[in-house]
Write a protein that holds these residues in place. Structure first.
Motif, short mmCIF file in Angstrom:
data_model
loop_
_atom_site.label_atom_id
_atom_site.label_comp_id
_atom_site.label_asym_id
_atom_site.label_seq_id
_atom_site.Cartn_x
_atom_site.Cartn_y
_atom_site.Cartn_z
N ARG A 123 0.93 -1.27 0.18
CA ARG A 123 -0.04 -0.16 -0.04
C ARG A 123 0.99 1.32 -0.02
N TYR A 124 2.09 1.15 0.74
CA TYR A 124 2.80 2.40 0.83
C TYR A 124 4.08 2.35 -0.06
N PRO A 126 6.25 3.45 -3.39
CA PRO A 126 5.94 4.50 -4.43
C PRO A 126 4.98 4.16 -5.52
N THR A 128 2.55 2.24 -5.94
CA THR A 128 0.97 2.14 -5.50
C THR A 128 0.60 3.46 -5.22
N LEU A 129 1.44 4.19 -4.60
CA LEU A 129 1.01 5.67 -4.26
C LEU A 129 0.62 6.62 -5.46
N ILE A 132 -2.46 5.12 -7.33
CA ILE A 132 -3.63 5.60 -6.55
C ILE A 132 -4.12 7.03 -7.21
N GLU A 133 -3.10 7.74 -7.35
CA GLU A 133 -3.20 9.39 -7.97
C GLU A 133 -3.72 9.27 -9.36
N CYS A 186 -8.18 -1.06 -3.42
CA CYS A 186 -8.11 0.38 -3.53
C CYS A 186 -8.03 0.86 -4.80
N GLY A 275 8.15 6.63 -0.80
CA GLY A 275 7.25 5.80 -0.12
C GLY A 275 7.10 5.98 1.46
N HIS A 276 6.54 4.91 2.05
CA HIS A 276 6.59 4.85 3.43
C HIS A 276 7.01 3.59 4.07
#
Length: 324
Positions: A123-124, A126, A128-129, A132-133, A186, A275-276
């Motif tokens: 999910r976290y 880069p 994937t983020l 999502i955008e 998501c 990312g996270h």
């Protein structure tokens, strides 16, 4: 915030120590694992207490947050016990290995008003983020198809024996498909439909499988396996393709690429944001008294879908209805 580890059979227990290393207001107070040597390995660098029984640890230490990363079949009990002790829970996947355990977790979370966060690390990422955008921006139009592949190296000599015991492991789809199920939900916003599963390989330990979700206008297929060749430079060449009415996006997680093609633009690499770390945002949310972005209800939902896919694969492969 006082953090404890209940079960450290999987090295993903280090997801929480990575945050403890970075933030002075996070403290590791105790580690419990049936193998005392394993518990000491995590506890000693932090001066944390060592236990071989997680219930004794909970009774004596009273942590604020418990990380659960033990033998898969033992996780459900550890999660329930931590919730009943008044702690929030972060859990490595799989959260548990049976629908009965999942029901017990849901009831304990509601009864004790505590959060359960499944650490869905993809999910976290880069890629994937950024994807999502893309979906939010409408560049792909309406997404009708999601296809993913999640190959992994088995590394047989390094795996413990419990890993090959179905009663302890919980099944291939329950273990590996949950990340891609989460990502697909998501991207599509799917909230109802059917789920089915299929497995191939040795009956005692199938190494290839698929989980399929269908819903209004959407078809999701997640393939997972333990068949990445030993000589591959990658542990797994994880990929996912989103197919929409206006374009396609291919996430190549292991290669750190997101490739977008639309009706207006030829294929190009989308710039990736930072990312996270897996436990970074959930622990920060809990420390601030907020609900984590990976909510209890979502953690329970994706676990239920993975368990239902496993159930379908081990019975008649028939689709099973589900709804969020």
């Amino acid at each position: 915030m006082r953090i404890a580890i209940a079960g450290a059979a999987h090295p993903h227990a280090r997801y929480v120590t990575a945050e403890i290393d970075r933030y002075d207001d996070f403290e590791l107070v105790a580690v419990a694992d049936p193998d005392r040597t394993v518990a000491e390995g995590y506890a000693t660098p932090y001066g944390a207490k060592v236990f071989t029984d997680h219930q004794q640890m909970l009774d004596e230490v009273h942590p604020d947050v418990v990380m659960v990363a033990g033998i898969y079949a033992d996780r459900g009990r550890a999660v329930v016990d931590a919730l009943n002790a008044g702690a929030h829970v972060l859990a490595d996947k799989p959260l548990c290995t049976s629908l009965a355990d999942l029901t017990a977790i849901a009831e304990a979370a509601e009864r004790n008003n505590r959060h359960v966060v499944l650490l869905l690390e993809k999910r976290y990422y880069p890629e994937t983020l950024a994807a999502i955008e893309l979906v939010r921006s409408g560049e792909l139009g309406t997404i009708h198809g999601v296809v993913s592949s999640g190959p992994h190296k088995l590394n047989r000599p390094s795996r413990p024996e419990w890993f090959f015991d179905r009663t302890q492991y919980g099944g291939l789809l329950n273990d590996l498909a949950v990340h891609d199920i989460d990502a697909a939900l998501c991207f599509t916003g799917l909230t109802t439909g059917t789920v089915s599963g299929a497995l191939a390989g040795e009956p005692a330990f199938p190494r290839y499988g698929t989980a399929t979700l269908t819903g209004p206008g959407v078809l999701i297929t997640a393939g997972v396996d333990w068949l990445t060749p030993a000589a591959s430079p990658l542990h797994g060449d994880y990929r996912m393709k989103l197919t929409g009415t206006e374009g396609t996006a291919e996430l190549q997680w292991a290669r750190h690429r997101l490739i977008l093609t639309t009706t207006e633009k030829p294929p190009y690499d989308v710039p990736l944001p930072p990312g996270h770390r897996p436990a970074e945002l959930p622990l920060q949310a809990l420390a601030d008294g907020n609900e984590p972005d990976i909510t209890t209800s979502h953690s329970l939902l994706v676990t239920r879908l993975a368990l239902l896919a496993q159930q379908s694969a081990e019975s008649d492969n028939l689709p099973i209805p589900w709804s969020s």
